[in-house]
Design an enzyme around this catalytic site. Structure first.
Site, PDB file in Angstrom:
ATOM      1  N   MET A   1      -5.349  -0.643  -4.355  1.00  0.00           N
ATOM      2  CA  MET A   1      -5.717   0.740  -4.082  1.00  0.00           C
ATOM      3  C   MET A   1      -4.804   1.678  -4.860  1.00  0.00           C
ATOM      4  O   MET A   1      -3.679   1.316  -5.163  1.00  0.00           O
ATOM      5  CB  MET A   1      -5.612   1.043  -2.586  1.00  0.00           C
ATOM      6  N   CYS A   2      -5.299   2.856  -5.139  1.00  0.00           N
ATOM      7  CA  CYS A   2      -4.532   3.799  -5.952  1.00  0.00           C
ATOM      8  C   CYS A   2      -4.757   5.230  -5.488  1.00  0.00           C
ATOM      9  O   CYS A   2      -5.697   5.528  -4.756  1.00  0.00           O
ATOM     10  CB  CYS A   2      -4.955   3.705  -7.420  1.00  0.00           C
ATOM     11  N   GLY A   3      -3.871   6.094  -5.956  1.00  0.00           N
ATOM     12  CA  GLY A   3      -4.120   7.516  -5.918  1.00  0.00           C
ATOM     13  C   GLY A   3      -4.541   7.907  -7.316  1.00  0.00           C
ATOM     14  O   GLY A   3      -3.805   7.663  -8.273  1.00  0.00           O
TER      15      GLY A   3
END
Length: 604
Positions: A1-3
């Site tokens: 997951m990432c921003g």
């Protein structure tokens, strides 16, 4: 997951990104942060990409990903099926490679349509100079947008500012993917969004075109291309003989009654199928973790997976299925949140007069408490009862029941400092209650009991399973009973179709932002594409029988599944909303309605 983040400027002027937004993004992706700037031919536009990576699978892959031809991808998602991703591979790298080979829009849509799993993405296609972005079919990953002074900004999470914002943040509608022709946008001085929608039954294209930032224009793509729906259409068949609204007396059935119902209803085939697809959905989500080298030894003291745990049927089934697929030597964290209650005045007065040995009323789990505990909220009581069931199901497993206790002072502090920004742009009382409850639960900081003593504990699990999606598909809410009473099965089918259609805007973007703030990833087994397709294939009366009382009729198929998995009393617990079970709603104004705008989320 990432921003993930992208700032598109329709001029060559340099724009600084908001440092507070950057800090929010970094908390989502603590393992790697990097920026990349792309400038159009003759400096006619500028795209600033920013990615903040949470390492979840394969080897750590840095983002933004730029290939040899200049295409750029920032990816916030997980591939659980549809495209082959080997254990040692990173899904972002696989997606980038697939997209790099695409030329026509239909080819890009084909890649995105094939992905099973949650995603939000931004993709710069150098050939033709296009900017693509969007969210998956259910909107399981957050993506926000706004347009201000010839600047389009896309981000996983934003900042809630004081005063009236003329260009407010909005959630990108999860109706499809969007393409911006950068050359045309520069020439016109405005952004036109070409929409490539998901193929949905009864899709309202007109409403889609209106939900765009002020100053932008949305148009359906002229080719008529759509993304293939990843799930089967909802079965809306209703035999006349079943279109009745008569209900039985509202008394609870016992586990024994449920066993008899299992035999009488002859639902074994449906129960077996649901158990199979749901078990596989959980397996994908608890085993898709950072790739371990063969010479490395796992840490047996720390869980890799946690569950938002109330002891209700949704979280109990997730725990029982996770137990099947997580190695026996690894613990599982059960995150149980409670907001401090005020001790009743009558109890304070009587406590001075009565004997110290006098016990309070018997709890559902059979335990008697010698004194009032301000954290004995309903979800804490059912959570402890559920823990006992799981311990009986697998006594060898180490179940970390994490008691997360929140005072009003801490709630107010964290709401103002962090949570209000994460919930934004949603702003209702319900968003406040659930957003705060989920944030504290996902943080996982509390204590566990060891040898009858409390020990401070903080969950290390990066993966958090949540039960969102069960109620929406299996008629778990009280409003489903109201609709059934008024309109029978036909009305219930319409209500369920609406529930799943709006789940992205009501729940999923908000919960992704809230959970991701801790550098953890929310995973939703009940919204696995195969699970939804199977449930959609069943007629509504196979999933729920609202002529039966609360605690049985709603989510009937899931209750029968719980019984087959060996669960006990938790299989017949009535639905209780998180804001009431955790008692956060009791901390605030009791006269508020869930749909009211929440003033506590406002920045002064």
């Amino acid at each position: 997951m990432c921003g993930i983040f992208c700032l598109l400027s329709l001029s060559a002027a340099h724009f600084e990104t908001d440092t507070t937004v950057s800090e929010h993004l970094k908390r989502r992706g603590p393992n790697w942060s990097q920026n990349l700037t792309v400038t159009g031919r003759n400096g006619c536009y500028q795209c600033v990409f920013s990615a903040h990576v949470l390492h979840m699978r394969g080897s750590l892959t840095t983002q933004p990903l730029q290939d040899t031809t200049g295409n750029v991808l920032v990816w916030n998602g997980e591939v659980f099926g549809g495209l082959p991703v080997m254990p040692e591979e990173n899904d972002a790298a696989v997606i980038a490679q697939r997209l790099s080979s695409c030329g026509r829009p239909s080819e890009i849509l084909s890649v995105l349509s094939s992905i099973q799993g949650p995603w939000g993405f931004i993709y710069y296609q150098k050939a033709g100079e296009y900017l693509w972005f969007g969210r998956d079919f259910f909107g399981r990953r957050s993506l926000l947008w706004k347009f201000d002074a010839e600047v389009l900004t896309l981000t996983s999470v934003a900042v809630h500012t004081s005063g009236s914002d003329l260009c407010p943040w909005q959630e990108v509608p999860a109706v499809g993917v969007y393409r911006v022709d950068l050359k045309a946008a520069t020439e016109a001085g405005m952004v036109t969004l070409e929409v490539y929608p998901w193929a949905r039954v009864g899709n309202d294209d007109t409403s889609t075109l209106q939900c765009v930032p002020s100053g932008c224009v949305a148009l359906m793509n002229q080719s008529g291309l759509v993304l293939t729906s990843p799930v089967s259409p909802l079965n809306s068949s209703i035999p006349n003989s079943l279109n009745e609204t008569e209900t039985h007396s509202n008394t609870q059935l016992s586990v024994k009654d449920l066993e008899q119902l299992l035999a009488s209803k002859e639902k074994n085939e449906e129960v077996n199928c649901l158990t199979c697809v749901l078990s596989e959905a959980v397996r994908r989500r608890v085993q898709s973790l950072p790739f371990e080298k063969k010479d490395s030894s796992p840490d047996d003291d720390h869980a890799t997976v946690a569950i938002l745990f109330s002891g209700g049927i949704d979280s109990m089934i997730l725990a029982a299925l996770a137990d099947r697929h997580i190695p026996a030597h690894q613990p599982i964290d059960l995150l149980n949140v409670a907001f401090k209650l005020q001790e009743p005045k009558k109890q304070k007065e009587s406590a001075k007069k009565k004997n110290k040995n006098m016990t309070t009323a018997s709890k559902p789990d059979g335990a008697n408490s010698p004194k009032f505990s301000p954290f004995d909220v309903p979800d804490r009581i059912t959570g402890k009862a559920g823990l006992k069931e799981l311990q009986e199901l697998n006594p060898e497993r180490r179940w970390n029941f994490v008691e997360i206790n929140v005072t009003q002072e801490e709630l107010q502090k964290m709401r103002h400092g962090r949570i209000c920004h994460l919930v934004h742009p949603l702003d209702t009382v319900l968003d406040d209650s659930i957003g705060c409850a989920v944030w504290f639960a996902a943080r996982g900081t509390g204590f566990i009991m060891e040898d009858n003593d409390q020990r401070p504990f903080s969950s290390s699990a990066k993966v958090i399973l949540t039960g969102i999606g069960a109620d929406e598909q299996l008629a778990g809410y009280s409003r489903h009973r109201v609709r059934f009473k008024m309109s029978g099965y036909e009305g219930l089918v319409q209500e369920l179709a609406m529930e799943l259609g709006r789940i992205s805007s009501r729940n999923l973007g908000r919960d992704d932002r809230v959970i991701g703030d801790h550098g953890k990833e929310a995973r939703f087994p009940y919204l696995d594409e195969d699970v939804v397709s199977y449930l959609n294939s069943l007629p509504v009366w196979e999933k729920a029988d609202l002529s039966l009382p609360r605690g049985v009729g709603e989510k009937l198929l899931l209750r029968l599944t719980a019984k087959q998995l060996g669960l006990g009393q938790s299989a017949v617990l009535p639905k209780r909303a998180m804001q009431f079970g955790s008692r956060i709603a009791k901390m605030e104004d009791s006269h508020e309605k869930a749909s009211d705008r929440c003033t506590r989320l406002c920045i002064g």
